[in-house]
Design a protein around this motif. Structure first.
Motif, PDB file in Angstrom:
ATOM      1  N   ARG A 106     -13.229   1.930  -4.959  1.00  0.00           N
ATOM      2  CA  ARG A 106     -12.442   2.653  -5.961  1.00  0.00           C
ATOM      3  C   ARG A 106     -12.537   4.156  -5.710  1.00  0.00           C
ATOM      4  O   ARG A 106     -13.562   4.663  -5.291  1.00  0.00           O
ATOM      5  N   THR A 107     -11.469   4.855  -6.014  1.00  0.00           N
ATOM      6  CA  THR A 107     -11.446   6.302  -5.838  1.00  0.00           C
ATOM      7  C   THR A 107     -11.452   6.996  -7.185  1.00  0.00           C
ATOM      8  O   THR A 107     -10.963   6.455  -8.175  1.00  0.00           O
ATOM      9  N   LYS A 108     -12.024   8.200  -7.218  1.00  0.00           N
ATOM     10  CA  LYS A 108     -12.053   8.960  -8.465  1.00  0.00           C
ATOM     11  C   LYS A 108     -10.809   9.831  -8.616  1.00  0.00           C
ATOM     12  O   LYS A 108     -10.605  10.465  -9.643  1.00  0.00           O
ATOM     13  N   ALA A 109      -9.994   9.877  -7.557  1.00  0.00           N
ATOM     14  CA  ALA A 109      -8.777  10.686  -7.633  1.00  0.00           C
ATOM     15  C   ALA A 109      -7.826  10.097  -8.667  1.00  0.00           C
ATOM     16  O   ALA A 109      -7.837   8.905  -8.926  1.00  0.00           O
ATOM     17  N   GLY A 110      -6.975  10.937  -9.254  1.00  0.00           N
ATOM     18  CA  GLY A 110      -6.041  10.463 -10.264  1.00  0.00           C
ATOM     19  C   GLY A 110      -4.619  10.430  -9.754  1.00  0.00           C
ATOM     20  O   GLY A 110      -4.342  10.725  -8.591  1.00  0.00           O
ATOM     21  N   GLY A 111      -3.694  10.056 -10.637  1.00  0.00           N
ATOM     22  CA  GLY A 111      -2.268  10.114 -10.333  1.00  0.00           C
ATOM     23  C   GLY A 111      -1.841   9.214  -9.199  1.00  0.00           C
ATOM     24  O   GLY A 111      -2.330   8.102  -9.031  1.00  0.00           O
ATOM     25  N   GLN A 112      -0.892   9.736  -8.398  1.00  0.00           N
ATOM     26  CA  GLN A 112      -0.317   8.947  -7.308  1.00  0.00           C
ATOM     27  C   GLN A 112      -1.356   8.542  -6.277  1.00  0.00           C
ATOM     28  O   GLN A 112      -1.293   7.461  -5.711  1.00  0.00           O
ATOM     29  N   ALA A 118      -5.218   2.077  -4.937  1.00  0.00           N
ATOM     30  CA  ALA A 118      -5.241   0.754  -5.587  1.00  0.00           C
ATOM     31  C   ALA A 118      -4.370  -0.233  -4.821  1.00  0.00           C
ATOM     32  O   ALA A 118      -4.759  -1.386  -4.614  1.00  0.00           O
ATOM     33  N   ARG A 119      -3.177   0.222  -4.381  1.00  0.00           N
ATOM     34  CA  ARG A 119      -2.297  -0.659  -3.608  1.00  0.00           C
ATOM     35  C   ARG A 119      -2.938  -1.046  -2.278  1.00  0.00           C
ATOM     36  O   ARG A 119      -2.882  -2.194  -1.854  1.00  0.00           O
ATOM     37  N   ARG A 120      -3.545  -0.045  -1.635  1.00  0.00           N
ATOM     38  CA  ARG A 120      -4.191  -0.320  -0.356  1.00  0.00           C
ATOM     39  C   ARG A 120      -5.339  -1.313  -0.535  1.00  0.00           C
ATOM     40  O   ARG A 120      -5.503  -2.245   0.253  1.00  0.00           O
ATOM     41  N   ARG A 121      -6.127  -1.105  -1.604  1.00  0.00           N
ATOM     42  CA  ARG A 121      -7.251  -2.002  -1.881  1.00  0.00           C
ATOM     43  C   ARG A 121      -6.750  -3.429  -2.136  1.00  0.00           C
ATOM     44  O   ARG A 121      -7.299  -4.402  -1.624  1.00  0.00           O
ATOM     45  N   ASP A 122      -5.686  -3.551  -2.916  1.00  0.00           N
ATOM     46  CA  ASP A 122      -5.123  -4.875  -3.208  1.00  0.00           C
ATOM     47  C   ASP A 122      -4.610  -5.548  -1.940  1.00  0.00           C
ATOM     48  O   ASP A 122      -4.789  -6.752  -1.739  1.00  0.00           O
TER      49      ASP A 122
END
Length: 201
Positions: A106-112, A118-122
């Motif tokens: 998970r990343t702490k960055a926000g927005g896009q 999240a898409r890459r992780r999925d």
């Protein structure tokens, strides 16, 4: 209620130790398992591996003898970080495959940026599950009973593959870390063990 896994060869000693610690413990056969209720109020409920129902005598030796291992069965362990699948003939491993996959944390960055991660992780997780399903379909061909473990969602995702629809998942569920060879070896032993729920008074 805590659950312990006891190898069948150690079952009679386990019951002896329970009696030594809690006093006389009459045994009864109930609900396909073996129950013991000690004089101090402690009790246990034991179940055979592979969802086998027990209807023999209410004594430890008979129960241990009934902990038979199927002629053909499998183990499937899946987490986001990898998978392990094995086909067994009784207690002997016939074939296995262990795979590791990198899945983005998970990343702490926000927005896009967060959505992109999240898409890459999925996508990475889906590819990992597809690889696990490919190997499971090959290795577990002809097997009906399988013991599973790891992450519930990950295992469900792999078992959703139509090629694995003939598998019957049996207890126990194995809570394991990312599968490695040592983890798989222990899981195979745990799958064959007697599962005991224990309540100490």
């Amino acid at each position: 209620m805590p659950t312990v896994l006891v190898p069948a060869v150690r079952w009679e000693r386990w019951v002896d130790n329970f009696v030594a610690g809690h006093g006389a413990t009459p045994l009864v056969v109930a609900d396909g398992g073996l129950r013991g209720e000690a004089e101090d109020g402690s009790h246990f409920a034991a179940r055979l591996p592979f969802d086998t129902s027990y209807a023999g005598p209410a004594e430890p030796g008979g129960f241990a003898s009934a902990a038979a291992v199927p002629d053909a069965w499998g183990v499937l362990l899946v987490r986001k970080g990898g998978f392990a699948v094995a086909r067994l003939a009784a207690a002997a491993m016939v074939e296995h495959k262990i795979g590791q996959r990198h899945v983005q944390g998970r990343t702490k960055a926000g927005g896009q940026s967060q959505q992109r991660f999240a898409r890459r992780r999925d996508n990475q997780a889906r590819q990992a599950y597809e690889a696990a399903a490919d190997h499971a379909a090959r290795i577990l061909a002809g097997v009906r009973l399988v013991v599973t473990g790891g992450d519930h969602g990950a295992v469900d995702a792999v078992l959703a593959d139509a090629r694995l629809s003939g598998l019957a998942v049996v207890e126990p569920w194995l809570a394991v870390p990312d599968p490695r060879r040592a983890v798989l070896d222990q899981a195979i032993l745990d799958a064959q063990a007697i599962s005991v729920e224990v309540v100490n008074a």
